[in-house]
Design an enzyme around this catalytic site. Sequence first.
Site, PDB file in Angstrom:
ATOM      1  N   THR A  70       1.016  17.389  24.282  1.00 13.57           N
ATOM      2  CA  THR A  70       1.384  17.490  22.862  1.00 13.57           C
ATOM      3  C   THR A  70       1.805  16.143  22.279  1.00 13.57           C
ATOM      4  OG1 THR A  70       2.083  19.750  23.295  1.00 13.57           O
ATOM      5  CG2 THR A  70       2.885  18.755  21.254  1.00 13.57           C
ATOM      6  N   ASP A 119      -7.687  19.940  33.370  1.00 18.12           N
ATOM      7  CA  ASP A 119      -6.401  20.641  33.258  1.00 18.12           C
ATOM      8  C   ASP A 119      -6.673  22.155  33.179  1.00 18.12           C
ATOM      9  OD1 ASP A 119      -3.637  20.717  33.065  1.00 18.12           O
ATOM     10  OD2 ASP A 119      -3.579  20.379  30.906  1.00 18.12           O
TER      11      ASP A 119
HETATM   12  P1  13P Z   1       2.948  19.384  26.780  1.00 25.81           P
HETATM   13  O1  13P Z   1       1.896  19.795  25.785  1.00 25.81           O
HETATM   14  O2  13P Z   1       4.243  20.059  26.567  1.00 25.81           O
HETATM   15  O3  13P Z   1       3.061  17.907  26.857  1.00 25.81           O
HETATM   16  O4  13P Z   1       2.451  19.916  28.212  1.00 25.81           O
HETATM   17  C1  13P Z   1       1.328  19.341  28.791  1.00 25.81           C
HETATM   18  C2  13P Z   1       0.852  20.087  29.968  1.00 25.81           C
HETATM   19  O5  13P Z   1       1.616  20.572  30.771  1.00 25.81           O
HETATM   20  C3  13P Z   1      -0.595  20.178  30.139  1.00 25.81           C
HETATM   21  O6  13P Z   1      -0.962  20.982  31.207  1.00 25.81           O
END
Ligand code: 13P
Length: 285
Positions: free
Chosen positions: A233, A82
């Site tokens: 999250t 990511d």
């Molecule tokens: P959240 O933490 O809001 O779930 O977002 C995740 C995200 O977009 C990771 O790149």
Amino acid sequence: MALVNMVRMLHYARKEGYAVGAFNILDYNSFKAVVVAAEELEAPVIVQTSVKTVVFWGYEVIFNWYLDIAEPVGVPVAMHLDHCKDPDIIKKCIDAGWTSVMIDASSEPFEENMAVTRQVLEMAQPAGVSVEAELGEIGGVEDDIAVDEENAFLADPEKALYFCRKLPVDCFAPAIGTAHGLYKGEPKIAFDNLERIAAGTSIPLALHGGTGLSDDVFKRCIALGCAKVNISTQLKYSFIDAFVRYFQQNSKEYNPLKVLDAQFKDMKKMVQEKIRLFGSAGKAW
Ligand code: 13P
């Protein structure tokens, strides 16, 4: 067979109007919860690692989890890095066996973002590794990347389409008003921008900031072309809340394996709810 990049799974998702869930794992247990959740629902799935998680555990350790957990299952599982700003870390993940990476040069000027993304494409695609890129800045905190609301800005649809025409990325993340972390109020999603971008490119789009969005927002974004939905999250909350809840209910019992099992079940349940909502259950092949 289960170890794949994101190309085919996102291509079909975009074509058929559903989305593949991409979940940021934290350890072996959360990795397994995500993969078992997908396997039980016969869904393709993306296991994501933040740079911090990679640095914490190490490249080889995480890749071995991937081999151990995902290789034997009968559903396609991509392992994706990511938000990463550093091409050197991306190269190390590719060398270690990640099947997919995200270059996030969205804080750079437009031309520089394109140049760095091109550099990553040249490195990744010959190795069979899929590439996601971002334009505009998604608010909130993800890993070490913090963008406050004032600095978050939406992807300009014209620029987004130019970007997608010039660079054959496998997944494109335009900032459309979502944010990482918990929303303070109702997020203002730029559905019009998303619609204009989706109308001009067949590249599967990624929806970041999935935690806290309503079912309606998910469905609308997926219908408009978001083929990958990121959840981080919410998995962290599940991880910690399940631990705390178990301990509070069984405070005399010091049995870590039971705590791990409670975490596993909670995370798996959350992942399955999302997979069903995103429409990818039963779409493994
Ligand atoms: P959240 O933490 O809001 O779930 O977002 C995740 C995200 O977009 C990771 O790149």
